[in-house]
Design an enzyme around this catalytic site. Structure first.
Site, mmCIF file in Angstrom:
data_model
loop_
_atom_site.group_PDB
_atom_site.id
_atom_site.type_symbol
_atom_site.label_atom_id
_atom_site.label_comp_id
_atom_site.label_asym_id
_atom_site.label_seq_id
_atom_site.Cartn_x
_atom_site.Cartn_y
_atom_site.Cartn_z
ATOM 1 N N ASP A 189 0.833 -1.210 0.000
ATOM 2 C CA ASP A 189 0.000 0.000 0.000
ATOM 3 C C ASP A 189 0.864 1.255 0.000
ATOM 4 O OD1 ASP A 189 0.753 -0.680 2.695
ATOM 5 O OD2 ASP A 189 -0.703 0.765 3.443
ATOM 6 N N GLU A 231 0.123 -1.322 5.667
ATOM 7 C CA GLU A 231 1.240 -0.925 6.525
ATOM 8 C C GLU A 231 1.170 0.556 6.841
ATOM 9 O OE1 GLU A 231 5.285 0.693 7.407
ATOM 10 O OE2 GLU A 231 3.939 1.167 5.760
#
Length: 393
Positions: free
Chosen positions: A78, A140
């Site tokens: 991400d 994350e």
């Protein structure tokens, strides 16, 4: 270590991954499925572990199935958004110019993932007595939520890795420590009243402000009294308030207020104990509030808890990263990573990857092709090594 030019295959994969829009609010499944399919071409099976909504997934794959243990190459898929930033290139364009790859996630940290995947065949044919595991996670950037599911799935499969390399951007200098990131939301319920009748009210903003002041006092105390930890830009723990909301009109005593704050604790500190201090102080204010209006008080929510990380320059995985990167020194980094979570799971860990954190999250984020070539040499060396504790030429 001699660094060869970046292979077209590695660059192509890095560009492809950057072009997937995997901002944390979005699904990452297209990117995950792409990597799964690339590995499937080599006969490698991937384990996917999903979020509750099945809109995001982690990928775990083993190259060298049947070997007794393995080394994890870890990366998050991400990215942060780019809304409101003044980009001069397309954030998803993956443009190469001036010997740099531009795009959101180019430094943080899709290029590391791409170069790892580009070496899949080399890892499959590696003479090493250990496997290589790919561990690519979701979310994350908003709290390291995906990797916790990935580690749980790994344990369910009875996979017990030797060590882990987290490929966050460190300019290919192995990092052995970082602070934790602990974020919380405090919601205050007061009692509204006309502002001419303040004794009949509980002002939520004022009560919240008292707790905000306590967080500020703690930050001052950390700076004044906490033992320093060499190697960090800010060598003590920090506390700060990032958002504050409350009130509806100037002449209405506010019923509700909310603020968000964070602690960034040194590896030698305890952020949860810091949070307990905040909660205890808030609770000490409630009797006076509830004397005016029952039901008033404070409510706390955890936004994220990313543990600090403390590895060791003496760990075999750190020495391996030094050998493969050609770096004699180690470093500490200011930003949080998944390394602390792997370490808590009992896995020796080091952080080492291409690019600089100063480019991450910025407009026109980029990673230099020279850094990507260094990472490529790192991966090639890893595919040729024979033991984790092999430290000399």
């Amino acid at each position: 270590m001699a660094v060869t030019s970046l292979s077209p295959r590695a660059l192509e994969l890095a560009q492809t991954l950057v072009r997937f829009n995997t901002v944390s609010a979005n699904s990452n499944l297209d990117l995950i499925h792409f990597i799964r399919d690339e590995l499937a071409k080599l006969g490698v099976k991937s384990r996917l572990s999903y979020n509750a909504e099945k809109t995001k997934a982690n990928l775990f794959a083993t190259l060298g199935e049947g070997k007794p243990a393995g080394l994890i190459l870890s990366g998050h898929t991400d990215t942060v958004p780019w809304d409101g930033q003044a980009w001069t290139v397309d954030p998803l364009g993956a443009v190469v110019k001036d010997s740099r790859l531009y795009g959101r996630g180019s430094a943080d940290m899709k290029s590391f993932i791409a170069i790892a995947v580009a070496h899949a065949e080399a890892f499959l044919n590696s003479p090493a007595p250990f496997a290589i595991h790919y561990a690519f996670s979701y979310e994350e950037e908003i709290g390291c939520f995906g990797v916790k599911e990935l580690i749980a799935d790994m344990r369910d499969a009875s996979i017990q890795p030797l060590a882990c390399i987290v490929g966050e951007p460190t300019n290919m200098v192995p990092a052995i420590a970082h602070k934790g990131v602990y974020r919380y939301r405090c919601c205050v319920r007061g009692k509204e009243a006309h502002s001419s009748l303040t004794p009949q009210s509980v002002n939520a903003i004022e009560m919240a402000a008292r707790v905000v002041g306590r967080v500020r006092d703690m930050a001052d105390r950390f700076e004044r009294e906490e033992p320093r930890y060499a190697g960090f830009d800010v060598p003590f723990s920090t506390a700060s308030v990032g958002q504050f909301h409350g009130g509806i009109a100037d002449n209405v005593v506010p019923r509700d207020a909310e603020f968000r704050y964070e602690f960034r604790d040194l590896p030698t500190a305890d952020a949860r104990e810091m949070q307990q201090q905040v909660v205890a102080y808030a609770k000490s204010l409630e009797p006076a509030m509830q004397k005016v209006a029952p039901g008033t008080g404070f409510r706390f929510e955890t936004i994220c808890e990313i543990p600090s990380f403390l590895g060791s320059a003496q760990d075999d995985v750190t020495r391996l990263a030094q050998r493969l990167s050609g770096e004699k020194e180690t470093t500490n980094v200011a930003f949080g990573t998944e390394a602390g979570i792997f370490k808590q799971a009992g896995i020796r860990t080091v952080v080492c990857g291409p690019g600089s954190i100063t480019q991450a999250h910025q407009p026109d984020e980029y990673v230099s092709l020279e850094q990507l070539a260094r990472c490529q040499a790192f991966m090639q060396g890893l595919s040729e090594i024979r033991t984790l504790d092999e430290k000399n030429g």
